[in-house]
Motif scaffolding. Structure first.
Motif, PDB file in Angstrom:
ATOM      1  N   TYR A  37       0.765  -1.077  -0.098  1.00 38.97           N
ATOM      2  CA  TYR A  37       0.036  -0.001   0.042  1.00 38.97           C
ATOM      3  C   TYR A  37       0.958   1.241   0.025  1.00 38.97           C
ATOM      4  N   TYR A  42       3.287  -5.027   3.474  1.00 41.52           N
ATOM      5  CA  TYR A  42       3.279  -6.151   4.411  1.00 41.52           C
ATOM      6  C   TYR A  42       3.664  -7.420   3.767  1.00 41.52           C
ATOM      7  N   ASP A  47       1.938 -10.538   8.159  1.00 42.82           N
ATOM      8  CA  ASP A  47       1.169  -9.587   8.979  1.00 42.82           C
ATOM      9  C   ASP A  47       0.183  -8.921   8.113  1.00 42.82           C
ATOM     10  N   ILE A  48      -0.440  -9.578   7.105  1.00 38.11           N
ATOM     11  CA  ILE A  48      -1.735  -9.201   6.356  1.00 38.11           C
ATOM     12  C   ILE A  48      -2.366 -10.368   6.181  1.00 38.11           C
ATOM     13  N   GLN A  49      -3.752 -10.533   6.371  1.00 34.12           N
ATOM     14  CA  GLN A  49      -4.514 -11.764   5.961  1.00 34.12           C
ATOM     15  C   GLN A  49      -5.464 -11.405   4.762  1.00 34.12           C
ATOM     16  N   GLU A  51      -8.609 -11.426   4.230  1.00 30.28           N
ATOM     17  CA  GLU A  51      -9.914 -10.465   4.585  1.00 30.28           C
ATOM     18  C   GLU A  51      -9.571  -9.115   4.885  1.00 30.28           C
ATOM     19  N   GLU A  52      -8.463  -8.646   5.227  1.00 31.55           N
ATOM     20  CA  GLU A  52      -8.171  -7.399   5.318  1.00 31.55           C
ATOM     21  C   GLU A  52      -7.643  -6.736   4.180  1.00 31.55           C
ATOM     22  N   VAL A  53      -7.277  -7.435   3.115  1.00 31.49           N
ATOM     23  CA  VAL A  53      -7.189  -6.936   1.782  1.00 31.49           C
ATOM     24  C   VAL A  53      -8.623  -6.528   1.167  1.00 31.49           C
ATOM     25  N   TYR A  54      -9.568  -7.707   1.093  1.00 30.16           N
ATOM     26  CA  TYR A  54     -10.794  -7.428   0.636  1.00 30.16           C
ATOM     27  C   TYR A  54     -11.293  -6.403   1.267  1.00 30.16           C
ATOM     28  N   ALA A  55     -11.398  -6.116   2.506  1.00 28.75           N
ATOM     29  CA  ALA A  55     -12.215  -5.057   3.150  1.00 28.75           C
ATOM     30  C   ALA A  55     -11.755  -3.699   2.815  1.00 28.75           C
ATOM     31  N   ARG A  56     -10.653  -3.765   2.310  1.00 25.54           N
ATOM     32  CA  ARG A  56     -10.114  -2.082   1.947  1.00 25.54           C
ATOM     33  C   ARG A  56     -10.562  -1.974   0.470  1.00 25.54           C
ATOM     34  N   PRO A 266      -3.182 -13.323   0.541  1.00 26.11           N
ATOM     35  CA  PRO A 266      -3.268 -11.833   0.054  1.00 26.11           C
ATOM     36  C   PRO A 266      -2.778 -11.321  -1.154  1.00 26.11           C
TER      37      PRO A 266
END
Length: 284
Positions: A37, A42, A47-49, A51-56, A266
């Protein structure tokens, strides 16, 4: 070298999507892609999963990078310090990532260990099944050469198909390859995407709408493996409920030997967006 003196390390990348339990059980070494980003970089699956990528998304769409050369060098230094004599490195298609070439570059001057770097020409659990098979064979005392020979045979049996909600993310990431057609999207035609012999995406067939595209995935498994014993992975990117529904449909097939479900990493999810469903299977 006597087989009894061989100590074989197995290396893969974070984009093979093999569940963590197998990585830990067989002490598989992993080099990780990066998810980038504007403000922060990450480590894929560390340190990133997903669902965190999709949520953004779609407000923030990161880029990705292959594992850094320094990390690859460090992992080979660690493998050497742990007393390994052989390394089998099994990686995502060179047609989709520079990881294979990066590992080849780092290993070209290694003389004190025997190293084989495999371009699987596939990705996700297409690579994951190959890694798992090699891990089990090494654990069972197979020689380096026999493990390598078996991996190459299995590579030719691998089938991988997936569907996504939109081609927009593949387009943005430059991964569109032989998957195309704005017209198809306008008509709600969903491509069933696979990888060709060069390890690049192509449209295997099309189905009208999401429901029919999921039915087509199920049908591909049932028809391809009709009378053959097989192993199956069912994959998803932010579509867990639909993944579980596919599992329910396929888990009781009499010729199914092993089934694994996994989310995609991710670094892969960046290029597909949320809503991916996939199947990866091979005859055993």
């Amino acid at each position: 070298m006597n087989i009894l003196q061989e100590k074989i390390a197995l290396l893969c990348d974070s984009m093979c999507d093999l569940p963590r339990g197998f990585i830990e059980k067989f002490n598989i070494k992993v080099v990780s892609a990066r998810v980038i980003y504007p403000q922060y970089e990450y480590i894929d699956r560390v340190d990133i999963q997903p669902e965190e990528v999709y949520a953004r998304m779609p407000q923030e769409i990161p880029t990705t990078a292959m594992p850094p050369l320094q990390e690859i060098q460090e992992i080979f230094d660690r493998i050497r310090s742990e007393g390994f004599t052989h390394v089998l490195a099994v990686h995502i298609s060179s047609g989709l990532s520079g990881t294979f070439q990066a590992v080849k570059l780092i290993t070209k001057d290694i003389k004190d260990m025997k190293v084989e770097v495999i371009d699987t020409k596939t990705l996700s659990m297409g690579t994951g099944w190959l890694v798992l098979d090699a891990a089990r064979n090494i654990a069972n005392g197979w020689s380096f050469e026999k493990t390598l020979e078996n991996l190459k045979k299995l590579q030719n049996k691998m089938h991988l198909y997936y569907v996504i909600e939109t081609l927009e993310y593949l387009r943005r990431g430059g991964r569109i390859g032989l998957v195309a057609s704005m017209l198809g999207e306008f008509l709600h035609l969903k491509p069933i995407i696979s990888v060709n012999l060069e390890g690049k995406y192509f449209t295997f067939c099309k189905a009208k709408g999401r429901k029919k595209s999921i039915e087509k995935l199920i049908e591909l498994v049932e028809q391809s493996m009709k009378d053959k014993p097989f192993n199956l992975a069912i994959l998803h990117g932010g579509a867990k409920a639909e993944c579980e529904a596919i599992l329910e449909r396929l888990r009781n097939l009499p010729n199914l030997r092993e089934v694994i479900t996994s989310d995609i990493s991710p670094a892969l999810g960046v290029h597909t967006g949320p809503g991916l469903l996939g199947v990866c299977f091979h005859e055993v």
